[in-house]
Write a protein that holds these residues in place. Sequence first.
Motif, PDB file in Angstrom:
ATOM      1  N   ILE A  29       1.172 -28.906 -27.180  1.00 57.26           N
ATOM      2  CA  ILE A  29       0.149 -29.292 -28.162  1.00 57.26           C
ATOM      3  C   ILE A  29      -0.222 -28.021 -28.913  1.00 57.26           C
ATOM      4  CG2 ILE A  29      -2.141 -30.279 -28.541  1.00 57.26           C
ATOM      5  CD1 ILE A  29      -1.859 -31.749 -25.892  1.00 57.26           C
ATOM      6  N   LEU A  30       0.011 -28.051 -30.218  1.00 56.06           N
ATOM      7  CA  LEU A  30      -0.303 -26.882 -31.033  1.00 56.06           C
ATOM      8  C   LEU A  30      -1.767 -27.010 -31.435  1.00 56.06           C
ATOM      9  CD1 LEU A  30       1.578 -24.614 -31.892  1.00 56.06           C
ATOM     10  CD2 LEU A  30       2.005 -25.829 -34.032  1.00 56.06           C
ATOM     11  N   SER A  31      -2.628 -26.284 -30.740  1.00 57.56           N
ATOM     12  CA  SER A  31      -4.062 -26.422 -31.003  1.00 57.56           C
ATOM     13  C   SER A  31      -4.752 -25.112 -30.676  1.00 57.56           C
ATOM     14  CB  SER A  31      -4.635 -27.543 -30.126  1.00 57.56           C
ATOM     15  OG  SER A  31      -6.040 -27.451 -30.060  1.00 57.56           O
ATOM     16  N   ARG A  32      -5.770 -24.775 -31.440  1.00 61.55           N
ATOM     17  CA  ARG A  32      -6.509 -23.544 -31.183  1.00 61.55           C
ATOM     18  C   ARG A  32      -7.625 -23.775 -30.177  1.00 61.55           C
ATOM     19  NH1 ARG A  32      -8.190 -19.418 -34.848  1.00 61.55           N
ATOM     20  NH2 ARG A  32      -7.392 -18.316 -33.048  1.00 61.55           N
ATOM     21  N   GLY A  33      -7.888 -25.052 -29.858  1.00 60.15           N
ATOM     22  CA  GLY A  33      -9.049 -25.314 -29.005  1.00 60.15           C
ATOM     23  C   GLY A  33      -8.712 -26.194 -27.821  1.00 60.15           C
ATOM     24  N   PRO A  34      -8.315 -25.591 -26.681  1.00 57.95           N
ATOM     25  CA  PRO A  34      -7.991 -26.419 -25.506  1.00 57.95           C
ATOM     26  C   PRO A  34      -9.183 -27.249 -25.046  1.00 57.95           C
ATOM     27  CG  PRO A  34      -7.958 -24.050 -24.959  1.00 57.95           C
ATOM     28  CD  PRO A  34      -8.146 -24.162 -26.441  1.00 57.95           C
ATOM     29  N   THR A  54       1.822 -24.508 -39.950  1.00 58.66           N
ATOM     30  CA  THR A  54       3.017 -25.296 -40.308  1.00 58.66           C
ATOM     31  C   THR A  54       4.282 -24.439 -40.194  1.00 58.66           C
ATOM     32  OG1 THR A  54       2.575 -24.886 -42.646  1.00 58.66           O
ATOM     33  CG2 THR A  54       1.903 -27.024 -41.792  1.00 58.66           C
ATOM     34  N   ALA A  55       4.147 -23.120 -40.379  1.00 64.17           N
ATOM     35  CA  ALA A  55       5.322 -22.249 -40.211  1.00 64.17           C
ATOM     36  C   ALA A  55       5.772 -22.256 -38.746  1.00 64.17           C
ATOM     37  CB  ALA A  55       4.993 -20.827 -40.663  1.00 64.17           C
ATOM     38  N   VAL A  56       4.801 -22.216 -37.839  1.00 62.11           N
ATOM     39  CA  VAL A  56       5.141 -22.252 -36.403  1.00 62.11           C
ATOM     40  C   VAL A  56       5.778 -23.603 -36.061  1.00 62.11           C
ATOM     41  CG1 VAL A  56       4.189 -22.200 -34.052  1.00 62.11           C
ATOM     42  CG2 VAL A  56       3.330 -20.597 -35.783  1.00 62.11           C
ATOM     43  N   LEU A  57       5.169 -24.660 -36.572  1.00 62.89           N
ATOM     44  CA  LEU A  57       5.723 -26.003 -36.310  1.00 62.89           C
ATOM     45  C   LEU A  57       7.156 -26.110 -36.834  1.00 62.89           C
ATOM     46  CD1 LEU A  57       5.319 -28.899 -35.321  1.00 62.89           C
ATOM     47  CD2 LEU A  57       4.273 -29.440 -37.528  1.00 62.89           C
ATOM     48  N   CYS A 117       1.448 -17.209 -31.757  1.00 64.02           N
ATOM     49  CA  CYS A 117       2.917 -17.274 -31.703  1.00 64.02           C
ATOM     50  C   CYS A 117       3.495 -16.261 -32.684  1.00 64.02           C
ATOM     51  CB  CYS A 117       3.423 -18.658 -32.117  1.00 64.02           C
ATOM     52  SG  CYS A 117       2.997 -19.960 -30.962  1.00 64.02           S
ATOM     53  N   TYR A 118       4.576 -15.625 -32.286  1.00 69.97           N
ATOM     54  CA  TYR A 118       5.300 -14.767 -33.231  1.00 69.97           C
ATOM     55  C   TYR A 118       6.762 -15.137 -33.115  1.00 69.97           C
ATOM     56  CZ  TYR A 118       5.035 -12.017 -28.904  1.00 69.97           C
ATOM     57  OH  TYR A 118       5.038 -11.645 -27.594  1.00 69.97           O
ATOM     58  N   MET A 119       7.468 -14.960 -34.233  1.00 69.38           N
ATOM     59  CA  MET A 119       8.763 -15.616 -34.288  1.00 69.38           C
ATOM     60  C   MET A 119       9.870 -14.730 -34.793  1.00 69.38           C
ATOM     61  SD  MET A 119       7.124 -19.019 -35.864  1.00 69.38           S
ATOM     62  CE  MET A 119       5.906 -18.071 -36.700  1.00 69.38           C
ATOM     63  N   ASN A 120      11.049 -15.081 -34.360  1.00 69.95           N
ATOM     64  CA  ASN A 120      12.244 -14.387 -34.796  1.00 69.95           C
ATOM     65  C   ASN A 120      12.973 -15.321 -35.764  1.00 69.95           C
ATOM     66  OD1 ASN A 120      14.805 -13.510 -35.033  1.00 69.95           O
ATOM     67  ND2 ASN A 120      15.192 -13.248 -32.855  1.00 69.95           N
ATOM     68  N   ILE A 121      12.983 -14.954 -37.031  1.00 66.88           N
ATOM     69  CA  ILE A 121      13.649 -15.856 -37.969  1.00 66.88           C
ATOM     70  C   ILE A 121      14.939 -15.252 -38.515  1.00 66.88           C
ATOM     71  CG2 ILE A 121      11.808 -17.391 -38.748  1.00 66.88           C
ATOM     72  CD1 ILE A 121      11.158 -15.456 -40.944  1.00 66.88           C
ATOM     73  N   THR A 122      15.351 -14.126 -37.971  1.00 65.89           N
ATOM     74  CA  THR A 122      16.565 -13.522 -38.509  1.00 65.89           C
ATOM     75  C   THR A 122      17.815 -13.982 -37.752  1.00 65.89           C
ATOM     76  OG1 THR A 122      16.105 -11.617 -37.127  1.00 65.89           O
ATOM     77  CG2 THR A 122      15.495 -11.441 -39.449  1.00 65.89           C
ATOM     78  N   SER A 123      17.647 -14.432 -36.516  1.00 61.76           N
ATOM     79  CA  SER A 123      18.844 -14.772 -35.737  1.00 61.76           C
ATOM     80  C   SER A 123      19.291 -16.207 -35.999  1.00 61.76           C
ATOM     81  CB  SER A 123      18.569 -14.599 -34.255  1.00 61.76           C
ATOM     82  OG  SER A 123      17.945 -15.757 -33.770  1.00 61.76           O
ATOM     83  N   ASN A 124      20.471 -16.540 -35.513  1.00 60.05           N
ATOM     84  CA  ASN A 124      20.961 -17.908 -35.612  1.00 60.05           C
ATOM     85  C   ASN A 124      20.260 -18.801 -34.608  1.00 60.05           C
ATOM     86  OD1 ASN A 124      22.836 -17.170 -37.518  1.00 60.05           O
ATOM     87  ND2 ASN A 124      24.331 -16.581 -35.946  1.00 60.05           N
ATOM     88  N   HIS A 125      19.612 -18.177 -33.661  1.00 50.85           N
ATOM     89  CA  HIS A 125      18.917 -18.942 -32.632  1.00 50.85           C
ATOM     90  C   HIS A 125      17.432 -18.729 -32.802  1.00 50.85           C
ATOM     91  CE1 HIS A 125      22.767 -19.534 -30.765  1.00 50.85           C
ATOM     92  NE2 HIS A 125      22.983 -18.228 -30.843  1.00 50.85           N
ATOM     93  N   PRO A 126      16.794 -19.599 -33.576  1.00 50.79           N
ATOM     94  CA  PRO A 126      15.363 -19.406 -33.813  1.00 50.79           C
ATOM     95  C   PRO A 126      14.595 -19.413 -32.490  1.00 50.79           C
ATOM     96  CG  PRO A 126      16.107 -21.564 -34.612  1.00 50.79           C
ATOM     97  CD  PRO A 126      17.315 -20.804 -34.224  1.00 50.79           C
ATOM     98  N   GLN A 127      13.658 -18.498 -32.389  1.00 47.93           N
ATOM     99  CA  GLN A 127      12.882 -18.398 -31.153  1.00 47.93           C
ATOM    100  C   GLN A 127      11.406 -18.321 -31.486  1.00 47.93           C
ATOM    101  OE1 GLN A 127      14.237 -14.706 -29.463  1.00 47.93           O
ATOM    102  NE2 GLN A 127      15.711 -15.756 -28.126  1.00 47.93           N
TER     103      GLN A 127
END
Length: 301
Positions: free
Chosen positions: A5-10, A74-77, A37-47
Motif C-alpha cells: 500500500i503506497l501511503s504516507r500514513g499507516p 505517481t513516479a514511484v507507482l 523510495c528511491y529508484m534506479n531507472i538507468t538499468s534494464n531491471h527497474p528497481q
Amino acid sequence: MKIAILSRGPRLYSTRRLVEAAQARGHEVEVIDALRCYMNITSNHPQIHYKGRILGDFDAIIPRIGASITFYGTAVLRQFEMMGVYPLNESVAISRSRDKLRSLQLLSRKGVGLPVSGFAHSPDDVDDLLKTVGGAPVVIKLLEGTQGVGVVLAETHSAASSVIQAFNGLKANILVQEFIKEAKGADIRCFVVGGKVIAAMKRQGKEGEFRSNLHQGGSASLIRITPEERATAIRAAKIMGLNVCGVDLLRSNHGPVVMEVNSSPGLEGIEGATSKDVAGIIIQFIEKNAKRNNTSTKGQG
Ligand code: ADP
C-alpha cells in the motif's frame, strides 16, 4: 498474495482498513511511504530501494497518493508498473484525474453530464466569460483547491466579476460553473470498484453552506441512487480509466452532473455511512485481477 500500500500514513483510517481487510483474507501487506523510495531507472531491471533494501516481489500495489505528492508518488507507482506489479489504479489514470480541467475535458468529450463550465486564466472580458456559463449565480473554483477550499459562490454579477478579478491577481487558473441550486447543498459520492457502484452516500453541507465537503462541516448518510446516476458514475470511472474511484455527482434539473472523479477516495465516510466493507471489496477485486503486467500502459503513459 503480497500486497503493497503506497501511503504516507499507516495510521490513516483508509490505510488501516485496507491492511486489516488484506490480512483478514490471508494476504501479506506492507505500507510503503512513496517519498522514502528511491529508484534506479538507468538499468534494464527497474528497481525500487526502500530503507536500504530492494523492493520487488509484490503481486499488487494499492496507491493512496495524496494530492500534494502526486508528481513523486505517481513516479514511484510507475516504477512498480515497469516491474510488472499490478496497480489497483494506474499511474497514468491517477495523474489524469488530478488535473481537474483535463478530467472535465475528457468527460465532456464523451458526453458525460457536467455543470455548464468555463475555464480561464486571465480573461480580458469577464462579462463574456460569465455569459458563456449563463450568468450569475455562479460557482468559481481555484483549480488547485481541494476539500472545498477555493470554491466560492458568487450570487450576483458584480460579486462574480470581483472574485474573478481577485483570482486573476493571483495568476491562478479558475473554473467558472453554473450554480446547481437545486442540489440544495448536497452531493452524491458514488464509490466505484471494478465498473460497479458498490456504495453511495449523500453529503449534505451544514446549514447555510452550499459546499457539502465533510471537511467543511458536512454530514454523510446512506442514499439510494437512480439508475441514471449509477450509469453516469460507471461511465465517468471508465473514461478516467480508474478501477477504484469516488465519483461526485450533483442532482441537477438536467440530470446527474459529475463534479469530480477522485482516484484516492477515503473509506471512512463511505464505510461509516453505508456500513459496507468497502476495504474488503477492494481486496477481493485485487484477488480477481492481479496478474503480472496486467496494465494497459505498463507505466508508459
Ligand atoms: P473540492 O474538490 O475542493 O471539494 P468541489 O468542486 O468538489 O471542490 O466543490 C466543493 C463543494 O461545493 C461540492 O462538494 C458541492 O457541494 C459544492 N459545489 C461545487 N460546485 C458546485 C456547483 N457548480 N453547483 C452547486 N454546488 C457546487
